[in-house]
Write a protein that holds these residues in place. Structure first.
Motif, PDB file in Angstrom:
ATOM      1  N   MET A 172     -35.705 -10.960 -21.011  1.00 34.79           N
ATOM      2  CA  MET A 172     -36.001  -9.715 -20.278  1.00 34.79           C
ATOM      3  C   MET A 172     -37.433  -9.728 -19.407  1.00 34.79           C
ATOM      4  O   MET A 172     -37.405  -9.369 -18.310  1.00 34.79           O
ATOM      5  CB  MET A 172     -35.553  -8.646 -21.179  1.00 34.79           C
ATOM      6  N   ALA A 173     -38.294 -10.232 -20.144  1.00 34.77           N
ATOM      7  CA  ALA A 173     -39.748 -10.126 -19.507  1.00 34.77           C
ATOM      8  C   ALA A 173     -39.799 -10.990 -18.415  1.00 34.77           C
ATOM      9  O   ALA A 173     -40.296 -10.724 -17.212  1.00 34.77           O
ATOM     10  CB  ALA A 173     -40.911 -10.518 -20.296  1.00 34.77           C
ATOM     11  N   ILE A 174     -39.178 -12.094 -18.341  1.00 35.73           N
ATOM     12  CA  ILE A 174     -38.932 -13.020 -17.057  1.00 35.73           C
ATOM     13  C   ILE A 174     -38.107 -12.678 -16.086  1.00 35.73           C
ATOM     14  O   ILE A 174     -38.256 -12.803 -14.894  1.00 35.73           O
ATOM     15  CB  ILE A 174     -38.569 -14.573 -17.759  1.00 35.73           C
ATOM     16  N   LEU A 175     -36.897 -11.999 -16.387  1.00 36.02           N
ATOM     17  CA  LEU A 175     -36.399 -11.138 -15.464  1.00 36.02           C
ATOM     18  C   LEU A 175     -36.889 -10.345 -14.571  1.00 36.02           C
ATOM     19  O   LEU A 175     -36.640 -10.182 -13.427  1.00 36.02           O
ATOM     20  CB  LEU A 175     -35.128 -10.385 -16.134  1.00 36.02           C
ATOM     21  N   GLN A 176     -37.785  -9.701 -15.109  1.00 38.05           N
ATOM     22  CA  GLN A 176     -38.557  -8.837 -14.568  1.00 38.05           C
ATOM     23  C   GLN A 176     -39.660  -9.463 -13.464  1.00 38.05           C
ATOM     24  O   GLN A 176     -39.881  -8.983 -12.468  1.00 38.05           O
ATOM     25  CB  GLN A 176     -39.755  -7.877 -15.316  1.00 38.05           C
ATOM     26  N   LYS A 177     -40.065 -10.753 -13.799  1.00 40.92           N
ATOM     27  CA  LYS A 177     -40.785 -11.400 -12.963  1.00 40.92           C
ATOM     28  C   LYS A 177     -39.890 -12.095 -11.559  1.00 40.92           C
ATOM     29  O   LYS A 177     -40.278 -12.114 -10.639  1.00 40.92           O
ATOM     30  CB  LYS A 177     -41.405 -12.890 -13.546  1.00 40.92           C
ATOM     31  N   ILE A 178     -38.771 -12.468 -11.928  1.00 41.18           N
ATOM     32  CA  ILE A 178     -37.818 -12.855 -11.138  1.00 41.18           C
ATOM     33  C   ILE A 178     -37.402 -11.678 -10.056  1.00 41.18           C
ATOM     34  O   ILE A 178     -37.577 -12.023  -8.836  1.00 41.18           O
ATOM     35  CB  ILE A 178     -36.506 -13.154 -11.783  1.00 41.18           C
ATOM     36  N   ASN A 179     -37.210 -10.584 -10.521  1.00 44.52           N
ATOM     37  CA  ASN A 179     -36.868  -9.559  -9.750  1.00 44.52           C
ATOM     38  C   ASN A 179     -36.763  -8.143 -10.413  1.00 44.52           C
ATOM     39  O   ASN A 179     -36.151  -7.824 -11.339  1.00 44.52           O
ATOM     40  CB  ASN A 179     -35.400  -9.555  -9.116  1.00 44.52           C
ATOM     41  N   PRO A 180     -37.965  -7.252 -10.217  1.00 45.96           N
ATOM     42  CA  PRO A 180     -37.989  -5.950 -11.109  1.00 45.96           C
ATOM     43  C   PRO A 180     -36.460  -5.219 -10.921  1.00 45.96           C
ATOM     44  O   PRO A 180     -36.484  -4.459 -11.958  1.00 45.96           O
ATOM     45  CB  PRO A 180     -39.111  -5.312 -10.500  1.00 45.96           C
ATOM     46  N   ALA A 181     -36.096  -4.985  -9.764  1.00 45.39           N
ATOM     47  CA  ALA A 181     -34.893  -4.340  -9.657  1.00 45.39           C
ATOM     48  C   ALA A 181     -33.844  -4.896 -10.410  1.00 45.39           C
ATOM     49  O   ALA A 181     -32.953  -3.948 -11.155  1.00 45.39           O
ATOM     50  CB  ALA A 181     -34.480  -4.284  -8.028  1.00 45.39           C
ATOM     51  N   LEU A 182     -33.783  -5.972 -10.351  1.00 40.97           N
ATOM     52  CA  LEU A 182     -32.738  -6.888 -11.432  1.00 40.97           C
ATOM     53  C   LEU A 182     -32.733  -6.330 -12.692  1.00 40.97           C
ATOM     54  O   LEU A 182     -31.818  -6.170 -13.463  1.00 40.97           O
ATOM     55  CB  LEU A 182     -32.707  -8.403 -11.062  1.00 40.97           C
ATOM     56  N   GLN A 183     -33.818  -6.561 -13.227  1.00 44.24           N
ATOM     57  CA  GLN A 183     -34.284  -6.313 -14.690  1.00 44.24           C
ATOM     58  C   GLN A 183     -34.026  -5.040 -14.882  1.00 44.24           C
ATOM     59  O   GLN A 183     -33.629  -4.488 -16.089  1.00 44.24           O
ATOM     60  CB  GLN A 183     -35.988  -6.662 -14.982  1.00 44.24           C
TER      61      GLN A 183
END
Length: 620
Positions: free
Chosen positions: A171-182
């Motif tokens: 989940m922390a890395i999803l925030q790096k990939i795309n904050p809106a997606l996270q």
């Protein structure tokens, strides 16, 4: 690590050499045993019982010297990474078209990282900005110059398949990939606040108000906030603790729906990869599928196709078996653990109260343990209750199949209901790994056997029982241990393709037992790390075009860096999960008592917390 691989390759060239050539210069007896065992496994094409034992021995020995030996520790940059000084001769072409084989968590996360992530593409966009001050970019249907095409063997994504998972480092890395997606994923999930481990009462009593003994209570938010800086920096994002529980299907649904429209339109389902070929004229890679279709040319093929990976088989052997059931072939690489897991899933009903957070509750018995939890199923849906039961296969002692004359006919009938598949190399039936999460079709029969296993193993069922009684779906899987070592690594150049490569991510690279709940988290981290490497390569190509004297890393070096960065943490989790799997399913008597004391002690002195946080903290 590199030295013994070279000795193995030398051994292949001259099979008359003395067997000791592969351990020349190695003095540590553990290392000698590990290398010889692994060599024996790789070179014998018939997977006998003894050779399975060899690989298991390798993995067990690895638990002792893993962090000391550190087989995956990165060599110096000079030895591991080639620098390009002559771009006309050495540079791989820019990566503009990518085939992603597999639309699971790894594949979908990678598609986002390549087409929907400003963070991952930053090195490339900065290079373009430096080169073209006027902002001109090459024409592409993708925002960051890479078109990713997803291929999956399933006819469509079944959002009801699979059970609940936990997301922390992922989940922390999803925030790096795309904050809106996270944020979309967080809204569909439930915050995970605690993990509690309990066991049947240590002393026989009739007190119905005390049906279990508490061994361990882990307050996740508190543990993260009181941890060292590496953990806090990795698992606290914008003041929010990254620990969630979500249904696997709900996560995949969001990842697919939130792709850019062009990427979503390119996705192809019902496509089973059967061939990887070079394009005529060295212009890329062509992918062939079982329905006779071909797609390409691609600049890279990425295997996110899980266990029995077609791309992994190509990297290992330069060929793809047309029948997925035959993949891994003589390479082996996996051992049935003798542990099975049964899942019961009860969908929420409209009008059910949605809790503000959730907990995972573990219940230990004799030769089995259960897990209960409530998982988010979508932003506008009631949450789903799940119950899991991990139990020992009565036909096995660990990974060793019992002799036929030692099997009784009573309990074996209960555990023999799981679908079996025949493996010619193993001379017998082995339990299916069920990578596609096929449902158990005989629901009433499965429910009865699930309840019987819970009772037989004395697992406290105050929360597990009601879920099983009312479950809408059941799944069963066999737990396998997959070999983390590979002579070929995670990537390989496709000859005649003009420098294009195949590479692995997710379970295709490092399938791991589920006992630390890290498979999905590690898949997301792979996607991020690999996308960063790809964009760095494209940035390097732009730098070379601008200034031919520039020395930069080549694509092979970048992919080796990616593998070395991700190999050690995933292998460490694999080894710990193997240990936990056998510990948690300790059989009646000494082993179950030892497990209870072990968990109680490790919880009190903080080791359990450290293991959880170490696995959860992202390492990208």
């Amino acid at each position: 690590h590199l030295a013994w691989k070279e000795r193995l390759q030398e051994k292949y060239k001259n099979k008359n050499n003395n067997n000791d050539i592969i351990t020349t210069g190695i003095h540590n007896p553990f290392q000698k045993m590990m290398i010889k065992s692994f060599y024996s496994k790789c070179t014998n094409h018939k997977h006998s019982f003894v050779q399975k034992t060899t690989l298991l021995t390798l993995l067990v020995l690895t638990t002792i010297p893993l962090e000391v030996i550190s087989l995956a520790s990165s060599p110096s940059t000079a030895s591991s990474t080639k620098l390009i000084s002559n771009p006309q001769k050495d540079a791989s072409p820019p990566i503009k078209r990518v085939a992603i084989i597999g639309a699971g968590i790894a594949g979908l996360s990678l598609a986002h990282a390549l087409e929907n992530s400003e963070e991952c593409a930053s090195s490339y966009t900065n290079a373009l900005r430096t080169k073209n001050q006027d902002g001109e970019e090459e024409e592409s249907s993708s925002r960051y110059g890479i078109e990713a095409t997803l291929f999956d063997s399933r006819k469509s994504l079944d959002y009801k398949s699979g059970s609940g998972i936990q997301l922390n480092g992922g989940m922390a890395i999803l925030q790096k990939i795309n904050p809106a997606l996270q944020r979309k994923v967080a809204n569909a999930a439930l915050p995970l606040k605690a993990v509690r481990s309990r066991t049947k009462p240590w002393f026989n009593n009739d007190d119905s108000n005390n049906p279990f003994q508490t061994l361990l209570e882990l307050n996740i938010e508190e543990a993260i906030k009181n941890a060292d800086d590496d953990v806090k920096n990795g698992l606290i994002v914008n003041g929010e603790t990254m620990a969630y529980a979500i249904m696997r299907g709900a996560l995949q649904e969001i990842l697919l729906d939130e792709l850019p429209s062009n990427a979503c339109d390119r996705a192809q389902f019902g496509k089973t990869l059967t061939g990887i070929k070079e394009e005529k004229g060295g212009e890329g890679i062509t992918c062939e599928f079982s329905d006779g279709s071909t797609y390409g040319p691609f600049d890279m093929v990425i295997g996110c196709d899980g266990i029995k990976s077609a791309v992994k088989e190509y990297i290992d052997t330069r060929k793809v078996s047309p029948d997925p059931a035959m993949r891994e072939g003589s390479q082996g690489g996996s051992i049935y653990s003798g542990i099975r897991i049964q899942f019961a899933v009860k969908d929420g009903d409209d009008g059910d109260e949605v809790p503000s957070c959730t907990e995972l509750k573990q219940y230990f018995g004799d030769g089995a343990y259960g897990l209960y939890g409530t998982f988010g199923a979508g932003a506008d849906r009631p949450p789903t209750n799940c119950a899991f039961l991990a139990f020992l296969d009565d036909d096995y002692i660990g990974p060793f199949k019992k002799k036929a004359d030692s099997l009784d006919g009573g309990d074996g009938a209960i555990v023999s209901s799981l679908k079996k598949e025949t493996d010619d190399n193993n001379d017998g039936d082995v339990v299916a790994e069920n990578a596609d999460w096929s449902q158990s079709m005989q629901k009433a029969d499965t429910r009865e056997k699930f309840i019987e296993r819970v009772r037989k193993s004395s697992v406290p069922d105050l929360e597990i029982g009601p879920v099983v009684e009312k479950a809408d779906r059941f799944f069963e899987v066999g737990v396998y241990f997959h070999n983390p070592f590979s002579l070929r690594g995670w990537s390989r150049e496709v000859k005649g393709s003009g420098g294009r490569r195949c590479v692995l991510a997710g379970d295709a690279a490092h399938a791991m037992p589920p006992f630390l709940g890290q498979g999905g988290n590690q898949a997301v981290q792979d996607a991020y790390s690999l996308a960063k490497a790809i964009f760095e390569h494209n940035a390097n190509v732009e730098m070379i075009r601008e200034d031919n004297s520039e020395d930069v890393k080549d694509l092979g070096g970048l992919l080796r860096d990616y593998e070395q960065k991700r190999w050690f943490p995933t292998t460490s989790i694999t080894v710990k999960a193997i240990f936990l799997g056998y510990l948690e399913t300790g059989s009646e008597g000494f082993l179950s008592k030892f497990r209870d004391v072990f968990f109680f002690t490790m919880g009190k002195i903080g080791v359990a917390k450290k293991v959880f946080l170490d696995a959860a903290t992202p390492k990208v």
